[in-house]
Design a protein around this motif. Sequence first.
Motif, PDB file in Angstrom:
ATOM      1  N   GLU A 231       0.803  -1.211   0.000  1.00 28.50           N
ATOM      2  CA  GLU A 231       0.000   0.000   0.000  1.00 28.50           C
ATOM      3  C   GLU A 231       0.846   1.276   0.000  1.00 28.50           C
ATOM      4  O   GLU A 231       0.312   2.375   0.094  1.00 28.50           O
ATOM      5  CB  GLU A 231      -0.931   0.017   1.225  1.00 28.50           C
ATOM      6  CG  GLU A 231      -1.934  -1.119   1.233  1.00 28.50           C
ATOM      7  CD  GLU A 231      -2.857  -1.069   2.442  1.00 28.50           C
ATOM      8  OE1 GLU A 231      -3.721  -0.168   2.499  1.00 28.50           O
ATOM      9  OE2 GLU A 231      -2.703  -1.923   3.335  1.00 28.50           O
ATOM     10  N   LYS A 232       2.151   1.146  -0.120  1.00 27.38           N
ATOM     11  CA  LYS A 232       3.018   2.316   0.008  1.00 27.38           C
ATOM     12  C   LYS A 232       2.818   3.325  -1.115  1.00 27.38           C
ATOM     13  O   LYS A 232       3.088   4.513  -0.940  1.00 27.38           O
ATOM     14  CB  LYS A 232       4.485   1.899   0.078  1.00 27.38           C
ATOM     15  CG  LYS A 232       5.052   1.261  -1.194  1.00 27.38           C
ATOM     16  CD  LYS A 232       6.503   0.847  -0.977  1.00 27.38           C
ATOM     17  CE  LYS A 232       7.093   0.190  -2.221  1.00 27.38           C
ATOM     18  NZ  LYS A 232       8.491  -0.245  -1.997  1.00 27.38           N
ATOM     19  N   ALA A 233       2.318   2.871  -2.251  1.00 27.19           N
ATOM     20  CA  ALA A 233       2.040   3.804  -3.350  1.00 27.19           C
ATOM     21  C   ALA A 233       0.735   4.553  -3.137  1.00 27.19           C
ATOM     22  O   ALA A 233       0.443   5.503  -3.856  1.00 27.19           O
ATOM     23  CB  ALA A 233       2.006   3.061  -4.683  1.00 27.19           C
ATOM     24  N   LYS A 234      -0.055   4.137  -2.143  1.00 29.22           N
ATOM     25  CA  LYS A 234      -1.303   4.809  -1.819  1.00 29.22           C
ATOM     26  C   LYS A 234      -1.120   5.855  -0.729  1.00 29.22           C
ATOM     27  O   LYS A 234      -1.660   6.952  -0.813  1.00 29.22           O
ATOM     28  CB  LYS A 234      -2.352   3.790  -1.350  1.00 29.22           C
ATOM     29  CG  LYS A 234      -2.781   2.774  -2.395  1.00 29.22           C
ATOM     30  CD  LYS A 234      -3.808   1.827  -1.794  1.00 29.22           C
ATOM     31  CE  LYS A 234      -4.248   0.772  -2.777  1.00 29.22           C
ATOM     32  NZ  LYS A 234      -5.233  -0.169  -2.156  1.00 29.22           N
ATOM     33  N   ASP A 235      -0.359   5.508   0.319  1.00 29.41           N
ATOM     34  CA  ASP A 235      -0.257   6.419   1.468  1.00 29.41           C
ATOM     35  C   ASP A 235       1.148   6.953   1.695  1.00 29.41           C
ATOM     36  O   ASP A 235       1.359   7.791   2.570  1.00 29.41           O
ATOM     37  CB  ASP A 235      -0.784   5.748   2.743  1.00 29.41           C
ATOM     38  CG  ASP A 235      -0.039   4.462   3.093  1.00 29.41           C
ATOM     39  OD1 ASP A 235       1.185   4.391   2.885  1.00 29.41           O
ATOM     40  OD2 ASP A 235      -0.691   3.529   3.589  1.00 29.41           O
ATOM     41  N   PHE A 236       2.127   6.467   0.916  1.00 30.40           N
ATOM     42  CA  PHE A 236       3.500   7.000   0.974  1.00 30.40           C
ATOM     43  C   PHE A 236       4.104   6.932   2.378  1.00 30.40           C
ATOM     44  O   PHE A 236       4.937   7.768   2.742  1.00 30.40           O
ATOM     45  CB  PHE A 236       3.541   8.442   0.449  1.00 30.40           C
ATOM     46  CG  PHE A 236       2.793   8.632  -0.831  1.00 30.40           C
ATOM     47  CD1 PHE A 236       3.301   8.141  -2.028  1.00 30.40           C
ATOM     48  CD2 PHE A 236       1.556   9.265  -0.852  1.00 30.40           C
ATOM     49  CE1 PHE A 236       2.597   8.298  -3.217  1.00 30.40           C
ATOM     50  CE2 PHE A 236       0.846   9.426  -2.035  1.00 30.40           C
ATOM     51  CZ  PHE A 236       1.368   8.935  -3.222  1.00 30.40           C
TER      52      PHE A 236
END
Length: 380
Positions: A311-316
Amino acid sequence: MAGLHNNMTTLTPPRWLLAELTYACPLQCPYCSNPVDYAHYKTELSTDDWKRVLTQARQMGAVQLGLSGGEPLTRQDLPELVQHARALGYYSNLITSGYGMTEAKIIELKAAGLDHIQVSIQASNQQLNDHIAGTESFVHKKQVAHWVKQHGYPMVLCVVLHRDNIGQMADILAMAEELGADYLELANTQYYGWAHLNRDLLLPTKAQFEQAEAIAQAYKEKVAGKMKIYYVVPDFYEDRPKACMNGWGSTFLTIAPDGTALPCHSARQLPGLDCPNVNDYSIAEIWNDSKAFNFFRGDDWMKEPCRSCDEKAKDFGGCRCQAYLLTGDLYATDPVCSKSTQRGVIRQAIESAQQCVGSGTEKPLVFRNNKNSKALSSPI
């Protein structure tokens, strides 16, 4: 001023410019997002300096302009800056408390080319509004809202939610409808700056949040087609962090009153960023090459569990300022995330706030003013 773009393959230009014209403000809201030590920042960019910033940011690709503060109405050159922004092709939004606004000023700003006015109100009744604002302003704010509507602007109302006013949700919604609001932002307090300082007295319970949100969601259906309601979710009761600033250094550019360029309005508090100033560098140099704007671009900086999270591309990785305030580590996973190994600090914050409720031991709110700012901050 060389900077690395980490592992980003494409660097996008800024699209949203927040011009914090001043830290001066007649209100004293205890959740203000201005830095607690704002009183130490005594200088403000001149009219010509702001025009240069607006021009350079527009050349970079910025299209949305927020005129904020403090209270931007305290700047006598506001109409001139609005006129310059219109000539450059910005869509401009005045973010104001409404305090000090006159009908003549609204007409003047309209003629200068202002597109949008957002008015904040602290509560649905005069007593609480004026207490939170630290200024008798409720009656005037409602008058300003009527003028905004009367002179053809979208009527945009913002109410910051916290423990003292979240129980007024039904009345807040009714007030917005009575004022003819086209847009209503119900913004749960974000705990930075003065709000972080006052968190124990501002943070509502989860039950209060859920009840207020249910009332707001039901009201959306009632006013569908007449008023749009935006409900800014409360971080501390979520299990995933917000995508802060839509990604660090990807969309948003903030310029503080003294000309310091910031990837977000709270970034001053992060150590080691070496935030550049527009008096020393162009907007292009700041955006493309500065250490501050490249600091958290890409994901090379991430620790686990963020580094391998799908999910790192969603919430950075969540909010860098919140991570730092809560853990002391600006690289940490935002503790709001249930995957964070430091999620416990969120539980502790909630418990600390609830222990203050009705205990008789809670400290009074620290209101945002020059005296408190000087007393609470260290010299810089």
